[in-house]
Design an enzyme around this catalytic site. Sequence first.
Site, mmCIF file in Angstrom:
data_model
loop_
_atom_site.group_PDB
_atom_site.id
_atom_site.type_symbol
_atom_site.label_atom_id
_atom_site.label_comp_id
_atom_site.label_asym_id
_atom_site.label_seq_id
_atom_site.Cartn_x
_atom_site.Cartn_y
_atom_site.Cartn_z
ATOM 1 N N ASN A 1 -5.166 7.288 4.262
ATOM 2 C CA ASN A 1 -4.916 6.531 5.491
ATOM 3 C C ASN A 1 -3.451 6.688 5.879
ATOM 4 O O ASN A 1 -2.558 6.296 5.117
ATOM 5 C CB ASN A 1 -5.220 5.045 5.300
ATOM 6 N N GLU A 2 -3.204 7.307 7.032
ATOM 7 C CA GLU A 2 -1.851 7.414 7.598
ATOM 8 C C GLU A 2 -0.841 7.953 6.587
ATOM 9 O O GLU A 2 0.115 7.282 6.207
ATOM 10 C CB GLU A 2 -1.385 6.056 8.146
ATOM 11 N N TRP B 1 2.469 -7.922 11.372
ATOM 12 C CA TRP B 1 2.375 -8.435 10.009
ATOM 13 C C TRP B 1 3.152 -9.749 9.930
ATOM 14 O O TRP B 1 2.593 -10.810 10.101
ATOM 15 C CB TRP B 1 2.891 -7.389 9.015
ATOM 16 N N GLU C 1 -8.043 4.382 15.056
ATOM 17 C CA GLU C 1 -7.644 2.987 15.200
ATOM 18 C C GLU C 1 -7.068 2.815 16.606
ATOM 19 O O GLU C 1 -6.018 3.370 16.911
ATOM 20 C CB GLU C 1 -6.592 2.583 14.153
ATOM 21 N N ARG D 1 0.857 -1.183 0.000
ATOM 22 C CA ARG D 1 0.000 0.000 0.000
ATOM 23 C C ARG D 1 0.895 1.236 0.000
ATOM 24 O O ARG D 1 2.101 1.148 0.098
ATOM 25 C CB ARG D 1 -0.943 0.000 1.212
#
Length: 671
Positions: free
Chosen positions: A141-142, A311, A303, A103
């Site tokens: 996102n982030e 991960w 979050e 991503r």
Amino acid sequence: MYIGVDYYPEQWPKERWNTDLELMQQLGINVIRIGEFAWGLIEPEEGTFDFSLFDEALDLMYEHGFDVVLGTPTATPPAWLIEKYPDVLPVDKYGRKIGFGARRHYTVNSEVYQCLSKKIVQKMGEHYGHHPAVIGWQTDNEYGHEQSDRSYGEYDKQAFHTWLQKKYGTLDELNERWGTIFWSQTYTKWCQIPVPTVVYQEHNPSLLLDFDRFCADAYTRYNKLQVDTLRESISDRQFITHNFVYTGLAIDQLDMAKDLDFISFDNYPVWGGLAEPITPAAIARQHDLCRGTKDGKNYWVMEELSGAQGWSQIGYLPRPGHLKLWTYQAISRGAEAIVYFRWRAARYGTEQFCHGILDHDGKPGRKYAEVKDVIASLAPFADKWITSKVQADVAFYHDPENDWAWQIQPQSDQFNYINECLRFYAPAHDLNVQTDMIRGHEDFSTYKVIIVPIYFLTKKHVNDRLKDYVKRGGTVIFTYRTGVKNEDNVVTDLTLPGDVADMAGISIRDYESLREQKRSSIRGISAPLLTHTSPVHVWCDYIEADSAEVLAVYEDEWFSDKAAITKNSYGNGHVYYIGCGVEHDFLKRLYIDIFNNTGIAVHETPSNIEVIRRETSSHSYLTVLNHGVNQGYDVELPDQGQPWKDIETGKIYDRNVHVPRLGCLVCVRDK
């Protein structure tokens, strides 16, 4: 108050959706975040948009009574986009193009990517801008996470040249301020200026800092593109936010936040590979940064960790009670909404071992019960609690550009910017003194003490405001390596600590980087440090006291005559200078004296206990948290002129309260 979950309906069979939503209802949540990674689903090929899955999901969520935060999916450009427009991919500092497969694989400086982003954001805004379930939007996102903040490709180079021309106007100005005469680096054309890919030695520090500024500005513009596009079509009742991370990225959160209704944050006290959570002070500092990003305005935790995370590696398993503890800590420090990541652990993809409220089997268990207990415990008072404010007596200066300058030249293999900030933040946290994070534009007069840690890259307007603040009676604490650089990342030609030397009443002509675990030591020679000693780490400024009083000196064969810590009177106030990486207990002793002398209430508790005070016009709220996993503590409550009432049970505490391991207590009393 909003309590919710991050949910990915596209990752689960539709026949499971009702089960999930019913379980969420039983849990007691009221908001769901969705959609932030779904670009390929919404736009399966360029110009073709399919909202059917999210239409069905949103309608079902609305029927179940949930509000929804919808993410723009630009953090995950789909495979077709990369195949058709491979030049949108970012380039790392080694000149290697980052491929498709994870991503954040884009550069914000690609005009093609900006156009494609605008189109999908526009279509989503038009389609869902008035949907009754959608209360707000999260952009991307982030931003910048996973080292995606800096890109070094041709698009980035061209944009960097344009940015430099706008900032400096002429090459003569740039050459003068960067000092390019050094190593024959004088530029005669803008196109000669490189993006800082890897070279044999190191790039000009001025170029490196400006490149970081450029990267931050590029992300701010990219976020504004999305915000402006949404504003054209969405309802006025829908907010726009972004979920930040605070890890030294080339992102200026304060600048970006000007375009947002409020900011959000992703709170992970532990992550894959960590054997235990980060310290309570480290978590608290990040929450204080959130509160300071939009001038004290409350924020969302978009979050919040709900299970073991990782991960390829899995981090520490949060113990029973951690979810409530970290939730209460967040709210106590300014969060007005908590969204747990994630609802259910994914069975496939990179985040298979990011555990959620439900694990892979989808069955409610311990974590589900714990979150249910948290929501139930908050229900009677949370709406009033989140309207209260932190009243801070101490300000802690934070400027990301100073962080970037330290990353460029850390000067010691022992130096870590966040760890050194925590060195000077943690004693105040342990003394339960409330702190605000400031950038320099705030009203300094509201604070009794301002701590300015490792102020390597100084700014004249901040220096001038600090001088005025001290003259009027304020107290400032500087630390080692203060005043070394100007805003161009060029070393001052003044005797250190440069522009603030006069207010500190000292001169520094010798200093030493303590490398490879080398240590020195200091000894207190004046109250409150008299007879006390401490090892010191990372750095030693060998101070010559001009007008300042010496509080501690080095115990060193060569520099035993030099001061390590000083105090100077300046106008009606005082300036302290801490010239080394002193250890916690020694520094805590100094802070107690400073706070007592400035009228700041100090409340000493066991090391794992955190006490946070919040105020409304009519009530005071007190949160007591035990971060310890091994034992409970008897804690003396502050300000015993009036008893505190346990807001959950109604029990009255006159003085002491027992807080079990990982226990949380919220008390209230009338003013």
